[in-house]
Structure formats: structure tokens, C-alpha cells
Enzyme design. Sequence first.
Site, PDB file in Angstrom:
ATOM      1  N   HIS A  97      16.817  32.930 -22.910  1.00 12.70           N
ATOM      2  CA  HIS A  97      15.139  33.582 -22.788  1.00 12.70           C
ATOM      3  C   HIS A  97      15.104  31.564 -22.290  1.00 12.70           C
ATOM      4  O   HIS A  97      15.678  31.050 -21.517  1.00 12.70           O
ATOM      5  CB  HIS A  97      14.456  32.951 -24.263  1.00 12.70           C
ATOM      6  CG  HIS A  97      14.326  32.515 -24.827  1.00 12.70           C
ATOM      7  ND1 HIS A  97      15.686  32.189 -25.710  1.00 12.70           N
ATOM      8  CD2 HIS A  97      13.643  31.420 -25.409  1.00 12.70           C
ATOM      9  CE1 HIS A  97      15.283  30.767 -26.417  1.00 12.70           C
ATOM     10  NE2 HIS A  97      14.121  30.376 -26.939  1.00 12.70           N
ATOM     11  N   HIS A  99      12.008  29.736 -23.010  1.00 14.16           N
ATOM     12  CA  HIS A  99      11.702  28.506 -23.143  1.00 14.16           C
ATOM     13  C   HIS A  99      12.779  27.272 -22.675  1.00 14.16           C
ATOM     14  O   HIS A  99      13.803  26.981 -22.850  1.00 14.16           O
ATOM     15  CB  HIS A  99      11.246  28.218 -24.717  1.00 14.16           C
ATOM     16  CG  HIS A  99      10.565  29.660 -25.491  1.00 14.16           C
ATOM     17  ND1 HIS A  99      11.058  30.466 -26.678  1.00 14.16           N
ATOM     18  CD2 HIS A  99       9.792  30.153 -24.758  1.00 14.16           C
ATOM     19  CE1 HIS A  99      10.085  31.142 -27.190  1.00 14.16           C
ATOM     20  NE2 HIS A  99       9.360  31.310 -25.505  1.00 14.16           N
ATOM     21  N   ASP A 101      13.215  24.917 -24.108  1.00 16.37           N
ATOM     22  CA  ASP A 101      14.210  23.684 -24.659  1.00 16.37           C
ATOM     23  C   ASP A 101      15.931  24.273 -24.548  1.00 16.37           C
ATOM     24  O   ASP A 101      16.607  24.197 -24.950  1.00 16.37           O
ATOM     25  CB  ASP A 101      13.692  23.284 -26.413  1.00 16.37           C
ATOM     26  CG  ASP A 101      13.616  24.839 -26.832  1.00 16.37           C
ATOM     27  OD1 ASP A 101      12.896  26.129 -26.303  1.00 16.37           O
ATOM     28  OD2 ASP A 101      13.379  24.862 -28.218  1.00 16.37           O
ATOM     29  N   HIS A 102      15.702  26.053 -23.567  1.00 17.98           N
ATOM     30  CA  HIS A 102      16.844  25.982 -23.732  1.00 17.98           C
ATOM     31  C   HIS A 102      16.880  26.371 -21.805  1.00 17.98           C
ATOM     32  O   HIS A 102      18.551  26.138 -21.475  1.00 17.98           O
ATOM     33  CB  HIS A 102      16.713  27.517 -23.989  1.00 17.98           C
ATOM     34  CG  HIS A 102      16.142  27.886 -25.226  1.00 17.98           C
ATOM     35  ND1 HIS A 102      17.556  27.827 -26.531  1.00 17.98           N
ATOM     36  CD2 HIS A 102      15.983  27.466 -26.617  1.00 17.98           C
ATOM     37  CE1 HIS A 102      17.219  28.319 -27.230  1.00 17.98           C
ATOM     38  NE2 HIS A 102      15.738  28.206 -27.666  1.00 17.98           N
TER      39      HIS A 102
END
Length: 307
Positions: A97, A99, A101-102
Site C-alpha cells: 500500500h 504508506h 514506511d512501505h
Amino acid sequence: MATRIPFDESYWEEYLSGQEASLPALPAVTQLSPRVTRLLAGNPGIMQLQGTNTYLVGTGPARILIDTGEGRPVWHATLAEHLRTHHLTLEYILLTHWHGDHTGGIPDLIAHDPTLQSRIYKHHPDRGQRPIRDGQRFTVTGATVRAVFTPGHAIDHMCFLIEEEKALLTGDNVLGHGFAIVQDLAEYMASLARMAALGCERGYPAHGAVIENLPAKMQLYIHHNEVRVQQVITALASVVKLPGKRVGMTVPEIGRAIYGEVPREIVENAIVPFLSQVLWKLAEDRKVGFEPGEANKRRWFGLVTQQ
């Protein structure tokens, strides 16, 4: 689609910091199965637990990378060293997804190898990326990874099923520790049901330790949410009915009915946001209605009769 309620991270910082301190340590690089290697993104925190888990999938020289962390230099260095030492390349980069932190490690990957830009896949792709379709398969030697659209934590959330293992990369929908933050409860609960129906035995979450008994974890998550939905239905059903008049409850009143008298800060920062998600889900299900008004003054009433 239900109204999205923001999560007040600052209010929960002390509690979440305590949770973080009690987490088991995870090595920077771990071979989890013959075809799955976990690389921590080097970003531990109150929301990321031990850090974002990124995964290399496959058994041959070309691998699939799941997620890219948030852009910490230590992650890129660890990944580059692992690829160099084991003579590996990246065939696909799949993002669970949007976000940060990804997805934050993408610029470093492209700077290192510009050809990777055309190998990045996301459900709602950014410029230069490719879309992921529900059910799409990505194949390398030793692994076939199937995309499963599972919105709820995020609007574009994808899980990935490793067909050879009957294992599921659960992203942020199901974590190795605790429970996930939800953007849309109705979509999230539908996604949990879909994930459970896949029949996978093992889970590789985006945060936390490997889930060795995924069916049990799925049932725990589903029950956790069902209980809270039922609490709201029960609270609304407890309202004394007046002849010829529709009587409802505000969100703070529902909170008091369920949790009793609690400090106002908890009501405003935790209970109201969560209950609002539940109520909008129930409204979509036509189990509750409401009268127009300001958010905390709007009166909600049940449309179903308790058994």
C-alpha cells in the site's frame, strides 16, 4: 464507503512506547523458509513495532521484493549487500500500500538501478509504476505470488499469497503483535473475511514476528472487531423508547454506555474516533440511522431489534 476517522498517534504515544519495549527482537535479516527472506527496514517505532518487514521471495537468482521500508540508508545497504553476496537480482517490486514506511525506499532503489522503475507495482500506481490487479500472479523460480485486494487499513491495500507455501503476506491488515489501525472499518472487516477464506496457514506481516497459526490470528482479529460492533448495537438498543418519538444517542453517550465514565481526553482521542468508524459501518449495513447534526451532537439510533 465509511467516513475515515484520523488516528491521534500523539495521544497514544506513552502506551505504544511501552508496547514497543516489550516486543521480541528480530534480526536484521532472517531466512524464514526456503523461499522467503525477511529484511527489517531499520525503522523501529511506536507504529512500526520492530520496523517494517520487507521480504525477498523466490529460490532462484531473480527474486520478488515485497515493500521497501521508509527510506532508511541501513535498509538499502542491507538489501544491496544481501543481493550482492547471494548473486541475486530483483524481478518485481510489489507494494502492499501507499504508506511511507512501505514505499520510502523506492528512490534509493531507482538511484542504484534506474531499470527498477518499470518493475514497481502498486494497486494505485504512482507515475512510472505499474498497476496491480486483484488476482494477478507474479512468478519467479520457486515462487508464485498472487495479489489479493484487501482494502481497509488503506484504500489500496494488497496482500500477497505465496502459492507454494499457502502462506500470506498480510501487509498492515494483520500484524505480528497487537491490532491494526483501520482507515475504513466496513472494508476492513470484509477484507479480513476474504483473507480468512484463503485458507493460508502461515502469515508474513509487514510489522512484527511471523504468524505461525494464521487461521487462529484471523479469527482473533475478526472476533475483536465483531465484539466492538455488537457493543454499539447493544448500547443503542438499551435506549428507552418513547411513544411517537425517535430517541437516539450521541457518540460520547454511546461511549459512556459501553465504557462508563472515562477521562474526556480518552473519549475525544480514542473512543469517539473508533465508535464513529463502527457507526458508519453499521449505517452502511442499514442497522443504524442518525439525525443530521454536528459530529458529536448527532444522534444515532438502532434499526434492528436485539434478540
